[in-house]
Write an enzyme that holds these catalytic residues in place. Structure first.
Site, PDB file in Angstrom:
ATOM      1  N   LYS A 183      68.727  17.807  41.280  1.00 27.75           N
ATOM      2  CA  LYS A 183      67.480  17.979  42.040  1.00 27.75           C
ATOM      3  C   LYS A 183      67.724  19.016  43.116  1.00 27.75           C
ATOM      4  O   LYS A 183      68.868  19.191  43.583  1.00 27.75           O
ATOM      5  CB  LYS A 183      67.055  16.652  42.691  1.00 27.75           C
ATOM      6  CG  LYS A 183      65.573  16.583  42.986  1.00 27.75           C
ATOM      7  CD  LYS A 183      64.790  16.231  41.733  1.00 27.75           C
ATOM      8  CE  LYS A 183      63.299  16.152  41.982  1.00 27.75           C
ATOM      9  NZ  LYS A 183      62.610  15.605  40.797  1.00 27.75           N
TER      10      LYS A 183
HETATM   11  P1  NAD Z   1      52.236  17.634  43.479  1.00 26.65           P
HETATM   12  O1  NAD Z   1      52.727  18.375  44.655  1.00 26.65           O
HETATM   13  O2  NAD Z   1      51.554  18.382  42.402  1.00 26.65           O
HETATM   14  O3  NAD Z   1      51.255  16.456  43.919  1.00 26.65           O
HETATM   15  C1  NAD Z   1      51.656  15.464  44.849  1.00 26.65           C
HETATM   16  C2  NAD Z   1      50.433  14.633  45.190  1.00 26.65           C
HETATM   17  O4  NAD Z   1      50.831  13.585  46.096  1.00 26.65           O
HETATM   18  C3  NAD Z   1      49.333  15.392  45.893  1.00 26.65           C
HETATM   19  O5  NAD Z   1      48.070  14.915  45.448  1.00 26.65           O
HETATM   20  C4  NAD Z   1      49.542  15.044  47.364  1.00 26.65           C
HETATM   21  O6  NAD Z   1      48.377  15.178  48.144  1.00 26.65           O
HETATM   22  C5  NAD Z   1      49.928  13.599  47.210  1.00 26.65           C
HETATM   23  N1  NAD Z   1      50.604  13.084  48.396  1.00 26.65           N
HETATM   24  C6  NAD Z   1      51.564  13.671  49.154  1.00 26.65           C
HETATM   25  N2  NAD Z   1      51.882  12.872  50.180  1.00 26.65           N
HETATM   26  C7  NAD Z   1      51.134  11.762  50.074  1.00 26.65           C
HETATM   27  C8  NAD Z   1      51.010  10.576  50.825  1.00 26.65           C
HETATM   28  N3  NAD Z   1      51.731  10.373  51.923  1.00 26.65           N
HETATM   29  N4  NAD Z   1      50.111   9.658  50.386  1.00 26.65           N
HETATM   30  C9  NAD Z   1      49.380   9.851  49.289  1.00 26.65           C
HETATM   31  N5  NAD Z   1      49.450  10.958  48.535  1.00 26.65           N
HETATM   32  C10 NAD Z   1      50.319  11.889  48.926  1.00 26.65           C
HETATM   33  O7  NAD Z   1      53.536  16.850  42.893  1.00 26.65           O
HETATM   34  P2  NAD Z   1      53.752  16.259  41.418  1.00 26.65           P
HETATM   35  O8  NAD Z   1      54.515  17.255  40.652  1.00 26.65           O
HETATM   36  O9  NAD Z   1      52.467  15.718  40.909  1.00 26.65           O
HETATM   37  O10 NAD Z   1      54.773  15.066  41.727  1.00 26.65           O
HETATM   38  C11 NAD Z   1      54.321  13.748  42.081  1.00 26.65           C
HETATM   39  C12 NAD Z   1      55.435  12.764  41.821  1.00 26.65           C
HETATM   40  O11 NAD Z   1      55.810  12.799  40.440  1.00 26.65           O
HETATM   41  C13 NAD Z   1      56.739  12.995  42.583  1.00 26.65           C
HETATM   42  O12 NAD Z   1      57.361  11.768  42.832  1.00 26.65           O
HETATM   43  C14 NAD Z   1      57.567  13.787  41.594  1.00 26.65           C
HETATM   44  O13 NAD Z   1      58.954  13.711  41.861  1.00 26.65           O
HETATM   45  C15 NAD Z   1      57.198  13.055  40.318  1.00 26.65           C
HETATM   46  N6  NAD Z   1      57.451  13.804  39.075  1.00 26.65           N
HETATM   47  C16 NAD Z   1      56.904  15.032  38.879  1.00 26.65           C
HETATM   48  C17 NAD Z   1      57.140  15.678  37.681  1.00 26.65           C
HETATM   49  C18 NAD Z   1      56.498  16.990  37.359  1.00 26.65           C
HETATM   50  O14 NAD Z   1      56.614  17.429  36.193  1.00 26.65           O
HETATM   51  N7  NAD Z   1      55.820  17.657  38.264  1.00 26.65           N
HETATM   52  C19 NAD Z   1      57.955  15.085  36.698  1.00 26.65           C
HETATM   53  C20 NAD Z   1      58.472  13.821  36.936  1.00 26.65           C
HETATM   54  C21 NAD Z   1      58.199  13.176  38.127  1.00 26.65           C
END
Ligand code: NAD
Length: 426
Positions: free
Chosen positions: A119
């Protein structure tokens, strides 16, 4: 990554004392106990392989120089090149990156793709930076960490607040140092060797796993009510896919707050509203609620899809969802896990629910190495095959050993990595 202009909240719903490393270390210990691993193997499997901390100086648009702190941590590479996203967020810490890197080792192992875990992260507020500043930040960070990256060493991908554009800068900067190397990073735009379906993969994958879980529990998916925290890359595609399955999305949240509608949120109106205003609140026909309220709503399926440690000992007793599908990484603390288990709330663990993204990243990597590209239908069909197989393995292990889905998932994952380490003769 959301539209620019959206402020990023701190981990508003997390308990201040929670450390995401406690989540990975507790889950690992439970699995290691079941597997009877000796102390040496435990140390080997939990110690990060390599940690790089870099200073990232960036000339801001106003002419001043700001120095950011960045990390790239490779947790384990016994089963293949290290793999994992890069996060831009003000609350990035070395412990957070360590925990997320370790979770990637178990995730890639659970779905049995030939990668280890890594990461990266930069402590920064990307929503307060211009595109030019973000490009300079990404290029400088890449130039500082490129020595440990590479298609057969460590392959980054998007995570919170990073997207295909950020991956493009990383790919371009890496290629300046090493020659044209599309397989050095995944989550690129399709025009530059990205895979069809990668953008949707994590959210769509989560929806497939929710479907399998509901089937396994004998509960209907059509008509099921859903509360979704986080409506970025993962949350937005999970919402779309579940709505297509007939689910009613009762509430969604971003970092600025949440909205609720008992009739169900109209996604066709939500996304343009969010794009225009930078937040979900204010959507016509919905009621504003807090992020904490969303987590405690009465619903069939709760999907955390934002940040870690949001379900903790302070709110686990009040969760009223029947099942939780962890699309975010590490959203549930060990204390909360115990409470949820006692209360009979099924939890589909993050290393399974969110594995669609890294699975399609694996397809992107193979397509780049072969320079041979797949149809979108093939991508989704192959992803589904891998996710459903992993789900069945978890369910069967949980049933035969009378353990939670999480402990079953970790046990399968840890067993494979321990075996790989042993075969390689560490
Ligand atoms: P992103 O940046 O696209 O979206 C994150 C979302 O979370 C946004 O809507 C943001 O407003 C919201 N957010 C942030 N802080 C917040 C809070 N305090 N309360 C409520 N909402 C909040 O990120 P993403 O890529 O969608 O990632 C989201 C999660 O999924 C993370 O845990 C990430 O590690 C995990 N993840 C992502 C991927 C990927 O392919 N992008 C893969 C596996 C896991």
């Amino acid at each position: 990554m959301e539209n620019r202009g959206t402020a990023i909240g701190a981990k508003a719903t997390a308990e201040p004392t929670e450390n995401p490393r406690d989540i990975t270390s507790t889950n690992f210990r439970l699995a290691a106990d079941r597997l009877g691993l000796d102390a040496e193997t435990r140390t080997l499997l939990t110690t990060p392989f390599r940690e790089l901390r870099v200073e990232v100086p960036v000339r801001l648009d106003d002419g001043s120089l700001k120095v950011f702190l960045g990390y790239r941590i490779q947790h384990n590479g016994a089963r293949g090149p290290a793999k994992g996203g890069i996060r831009y967020h003000p609350a990035v810490t070395v412990d957070e990156v360590r925990a997320l890197a370790e979770a990637m080792t178990w995730k890639t192992s659970l779905v049995n793709i030939p990668f280890g875990g890594a990461k990266g992260g930069i402590a920064c507020d990307p929503h307060a930076m211009s595109q030019r500043e973000l490009e300079r930040l990404t290029r400088k960070y890449t130039s500082r960490i490129q020595v440990i990256l590479g298609p057969y060493r460590d392959v980054p991908a998007p995570d919170v607040n990073t997207n295909a554009q950020v991956m493009t800068w990383l790919f371009d900067e890496y290629s300046l140092h090493h020659g044209y190397t599309p397989a050095c990073v995944t989550g690129k735009p399709v025009e530059l060797g990205g895979s069809l379906g990668r953008e949707q993969a994590t959210g769509y994958g989560a929806a497939i796993l929710v479907r399998e879980l509901m089937r396994e529990l004998g509960r209907p998916l059509a008509g099921a009510t859903v509360a979704l925290q986080g409506i970025g890359n993962v949350g937005s595609y999970a919402a779309r896919a579940l709505a297509r399955e007939g689910c009613r999305i009762l509430a969604v949240a971003d970092s600025k707050g949440a909205v609720f509608s008992s009739k169900g949120i109209d996604l066709a109106a939500l996304f343009p509203h969010k794009a225009a205003t930078g937040k979900v609140q204010g959507l016509a026909g919905t009621e504003a609620i807090s992020n904490g309220d969303l987590l405690e709503l009465e619903c069939d399926i709760l999907i955390p899809a934002a940040l870690e440690c949001v379900i903790h000992r302070g709110n686990a007793e009040r969760i009223r969802a029947k099942v939780i599908a962890e699309a975010a990484n590490l959203p549930t603390t060990p204390d909360a896990d115990q409470i949820l288990e006692r209360r009979g709330i099924a939890v589909l663990p993050d290393i399974l629910t969110s594995a669609g993204g890294v699975t399609v990243s694996y397809f992107e990597w193979t397509q780049n190495l072969q320079q041979h590209f797949w149809e979108e239908s093939q991508v989704f069909a192959e992803m589904e095959k891998i996710l459903v197989k992993a789900f069945r393995n978890v369910v069967e292990r949980a049933r035969s050993e009378k353990i939670s889905y999480r402990t079953a998932a970790y046990t399968i994952a840890v067993e494979r990595v321990a075996r790989a380490e042993k075969l390689r003769g560490t």
